[in-house]
Enzyme design. Structure first.
Site, PDB file in Angstrom:
ATOM      1  N   HIS A 109      -3.935  13.237  20.616  1.00 14.13           N
ATOM      2  CA  HIS A 109      -4.193  12.481  21.838  1.00 14.13           C
ATOM      3  C   HIS A 109      -5.574  12.795  22.420  1.00 14.13           C
ATOM      4  O   HIS A 109      -6.042  12.072  23.305  1.00 14.13           O
ATOM      5  CB  HIS A 109      -3.113  12.801  22.876  1.00 14.13           C
ATOM      6  N   ASP A 167       1.339  -3.333   6.552  1.00  9.14           N
ATOM      7  CA  ASP A 167       1.893  -3.524   5.214  1.00  9.14           C
ATOM      8  C   ASP A 167       1.072  -2.719   4.207  1.00  9.14           C
ATOM      9  O   ASP A 167      -0.105  -3.002   4.006  1.00  9.14           O
ATOM     10  CB  ASP A 167       1.874  -5.016   4.869  1.00  9.14           C
TER      11      ASP A 167
END
Length: 440
Positions: free
Chosen positions: A159, A382
């Site tokens: 983060h 994908d």
């Protein structure tokens, strides 16, 4: 029977091409400097394609490793190491890559997911804050292969350099490379890496808010809202026309506040009011030129919705109205000021919005925190074996935390809600909520 995941190999994936020397010192922007030092987690589950008995783990792993290496050459800060609270040393030390064997069927996860078991699909503990951040990987990936031939890709990103939008941009680029190679569309997936020029870093010596792990017994559950139920919910607001995220947020906030009113220990110190905070992605709000969605960094602000009195009969429209007003306050004018001399003070004030609300109430207010990932295209990621069957995160170890994610069909929302155990029991049987929650 417990679901067992066994890590079978560990390696470090380095960028496919070395980072040029003039790019080695990557400056954190002001908002990165104020970001918490833990990992953002995400897991993407892929069913075995119908035309294959099982995905070949060797070929899949080979393509994942090669394309990851190439993606790291574009997102080169992710292959480096954090240096203090000012920069990343883009030294090409690489990202962690684990391969694991899940000794069960993917259907066991998809049909009845055990949220407490999801952590084992990830390469790192997620929300544990550790002091040696400079020695840690910025990015970690775990490829989990199921007995049925399905795959789970668990990813954690620091983060300190990335938010959920950054993670989405990286996954989009990585999967594009896995499908079509790095040539051809590289210009479309190369990230925007100049956030520090807009939100210039500062010499920060202020006390940061602590990220406290709750001592209460917590329960995290997911609540799904399909497209049809969201349409019915939004119709409840009449002419207000809230977004799907605003409508779900208002419903959850209202339900949680009503839940708190039914606690058995209610007394004169019972929380008399509640407030909500929401994380706002600022990329599209920057003026005069909006930032691209693939801008790397912590490009968000926290907005606090004004306090609602728990003893007054507030309607859904009331919750949505004050929520929308607070979100709209993060506008172009606000962000122009954030880039100016008062930037640090404003950014710090945003981070402290929740703690200040809690402190001002002397324990008589319940605070709910919301963060929406619903618009990020995780379900388009994908890696040559189709779209994910399910995308999820993990539980957050702080009470009254809500993450909103999209669904595979594209028109629903999945809410991951963490409450205390006693609150969750009452929350999940709220009649108004149950009118709109879909079956898992």
């Amino acid at each position: 029977m417990a679901m067992k995941v066994e890590v079978v190999s560990t390696e470090t994936i380095k960028p496919s091409s070395p980072t040029p020397s003039h790019l080695r010192n990557f400056k954190l922007c002001l908002l990165d400097q104020l970001a918490p030092p833990f990992y953002v987690p995400l897991i993407l589950f892929y069913s075995c394609p119908d035309d294959k008995v099982a995905l070949n783990s060797a070929s899949v792993t080979g393509n994942l490793r090669t394309s990851l290496s190439q993606a790291l050459s574009l997102f080169y800060p992710l292959g480096g190491r954090v240096k203090g609270n000012a920069a990343i040393d883009c030294n090409d030390e690489g990202a962690l890559y684990l391969e694991a064997k899940a000794h069960f069927e993917l259907s066991e996860v998809l049909s009845n997911p055990d949220i407490n078991q999801l952590l084992q699909f990830l390469p790192f503990p997620t929300y544990r804050v550790t002091p040696n951040i400079e020695e840690q990987f910025i990015l970690g990936v775990q490829a989990n292969f199921f007995n049925c031939g399905g795959i789970g890709i668990g990813i954690c990103i620091s983060h300190k350099i990335a938010d959920a939008a950054s993670l989405s941009a990286f996954l989009t680029a990585w999967s594009e490379i896995a499908l079509n190679g790095i040539d051809g569309k590289a210009s479309l997936i190369t990230p925007f890496l100049k956030a520090s020029e807009l939100f210039q870093p500062k010499d920060i010596n202020i006390k940061m808010p602590s990220w406290v792990i709750s001592n209460e017994k917590l329960s995290t559950k997911r609540f799904r809202f399909n497209g049809e139920s969201l349409s019915h919910l939004r119709a409840r607001f009449g002419s207000a026309s809230p977004t799907a995220v605003e409508a779900v947020t208002a419903l959850i906030w209202k339900t949680a506040m009503e839940t708190a009113r039914k606690r058995p220990e209610r007394n004169e110190n019972y929380p008399l009011s509640s407030a909500a905070t929401h994380v706002v992605n600022i990329r599209s709000r920057v003026r005069p030129q909006p930032l691209p969605e693939n801008a790397l960094g912590n490009l968000w602000q926290i907005t606090a919705a004004p306090v609602m009195d728990a003893n007054k009969g507030a309607e859904l429209q009331d919750f949505a109205g004050i929520l929308r007003k607070s979100i709209r306050a993060i506008d172009g004018e606000y962000l122009s000021m954030l880039q100016g001399d008062r930037g640090l003070a404003m950014a710090y004030e945003s981070l402290m919005a929740a703690p200040k609300l809690a402190a001002s109430s002397a324990g008589k207010m319940e605070l709910y925190r919301f963060s929406s990932w619903a618009r990020f295209p995780f379900y388009k990621v994908d890696f040559c074996f189709g779209r994910p069957a399910w995308v999820c995160t993990t539980s957050f170890p702080t009470q009254n935390m809500v993450f909103l994610l999209g669904t595979r069909c594209g028109d629903g929302i999945e809410a991951w809600i963490t409450l205390t155990e006693h609150d969750m029991i009452e929350f999940e049987r709220n009649d108004e909520l149950l009118q709109f929650v879909s079956s898992p």
